[in-house]
Design an enzyme around this catalytic site. Structure first.
Site, PDB file in Angstrom:
ATOM      1  CG  HIS A  41      -1.894   1.070   1.331  1.00  0.00           C
ATOM      2  ND1 HIS A  41      -1.971   1.945   2.386  1.00  0.00           N
ATOM      3  CD2 HIS A  41      -2.887   1.430   0.483  1.00  0.00           C
ATOM      4  CE1 HIS A  41      -2.964   2.783   2.208  1.00  0.00           C
ATOM      5  NE2 HIS A  41      -3.544   2.497   1.056  1.00  0.00           N
TER       6      HIS A  41
ATOM      7  CD  GLU B 186      -2.645   2.173  -3.392  1.00  0.00           C
ATOM      8  OE1 GLU B 186      -3.547   3.027  -3.537  1.00  0.00           O
ATOM      9  OE2 GLU B 186      -1.748   2.288  -2.530  1.00  0.00           O
TER      10      GLU B 186
ATOM     11  CG  HIS C 254      -3.490   9.225   0.118  1.00  0.00           C
ATOM     12  ND1 HIS C 254      -4.212   9.980   1.016  1.00  0.00           N
ATOM     13  CD2 HIS C 254      -4.252   8.146  -0.176  1.00  0.00           C
ATOM     14  CE1 HIS C 254      -5.366   9.380   1.254  1.00  0.00           C
ATOM     15  NE2 HIS C 254      -5.421   8.267   0.547  1.00  0.00           N
TER      16      HIS C 254
END
Length: 242
Positions: free
Chosen positions: A14, A43, A58
């Site tokens: 992640h 990811e 993000h």
């Protein structure tokens, strides 16, 4: 249906294999290199800069990750790539920098982060880069308005729905997105099982990965009701899979 066995073959790191933002921060080239070294899929999260370049970060707000005020969409790619992440040597990378580093060594799942009114061209710009990329890659998003553009602006790239929830309204919204040629789903591990995930796996044969797995109970839920996990904060190869 496109063969996506590669998507579920290995655990997905992640935002890369970071160390929970102690010294190796999320969504940095260092985190991606660490994932490649361990053979984990990756990811990452992508926003679009003010000059139309896909950048990896993000949050839409720059504060948490760079200490700067303002938003990603207000800065050019050149400005964003000068910003250090978490006070480390790592800068905010472009998607192209990550593609060059990963180079097809492990699979990549790119989550597109929409910002209503400020994300025009995001799907198309990512699609253009990925069309030239030789490695295994997929795209996904929470944002239904972006997913509706996947087939047009990123043709040939497997597209997925990132989702969560168990209540009927959310589940119905997820089912509605099946009209847009989804190839896989990434679902919140804590919201398993549910009718949507059961349907796409059992009736459609669609791969399901989970997010974000931090502990053994979430590992167990993943491999009972889904196919692979998106993880952080531990080494999947060192834990027991139910």
């Amino acid at each position: 249906m496109t063969d996506l066995s590669w998507l579920i073959a290995r655990p997905v790191a992640h935002r890369g294999f970071h160390d929970m933002n102690k010294t190796r921060w999320e969504n940095t080239l260092s985190a991606f290199a660490a994932a490649v070294e361990r053979g984990y899929a990756i990811e990452c999260d992508v926003h679009i800069s003010s000059d139309g370049v896909p950048v990896i970060i993000h949050d839409g707000d720059l504060k948490r990750l760079t200490g700067e005020d303002g938003f990603v969409w207000q800065r050019t790619a050149a400005e964003l790539t000068t910003l250090k992440v978490g006070g480390t040597k790592d800068h905010v990378p472009t998607l192209q920098e990550a593609l060059d580093l990963i180079g097809g060594q492990v699979p990549l799942v790119v989550e597109l982060k929409g910002v209503s009114g400020h994300d025009a061209g995001l799907v198309a710009s990512v699609g253009r880069l990925l069309k030239r990329y030789k490695g295994k890659v997929a795209i996904m998003s929470f944002d239904h308005w972006l997913i509706r553009d996947f087939a047009k602006d990123a043709p040939g790239i497997p597209g997925g729905l990132t989702a969560y929830g168990k209540d009927n309204q959310l589940i119905e919204a997820h089912f509605a997105m099946l009209a847009h040629n989804l190839a896989f789903t990434s679902y919140a591990a804590g919201d398993l099982p549910n009718p949507f995930v059961s349907f796409v796996r059992e009736k459609l044969g669609m791969p399901v990965i989970t997010w974000t797995v931090h502990d053994q109970p979430a590992v167990d839920l993943t491999f009972k009701y889904a196919d692979q996990m998106t993880f952080e904060g531990f080494e999947p190869d060192l834990v027991k899979v139910a």
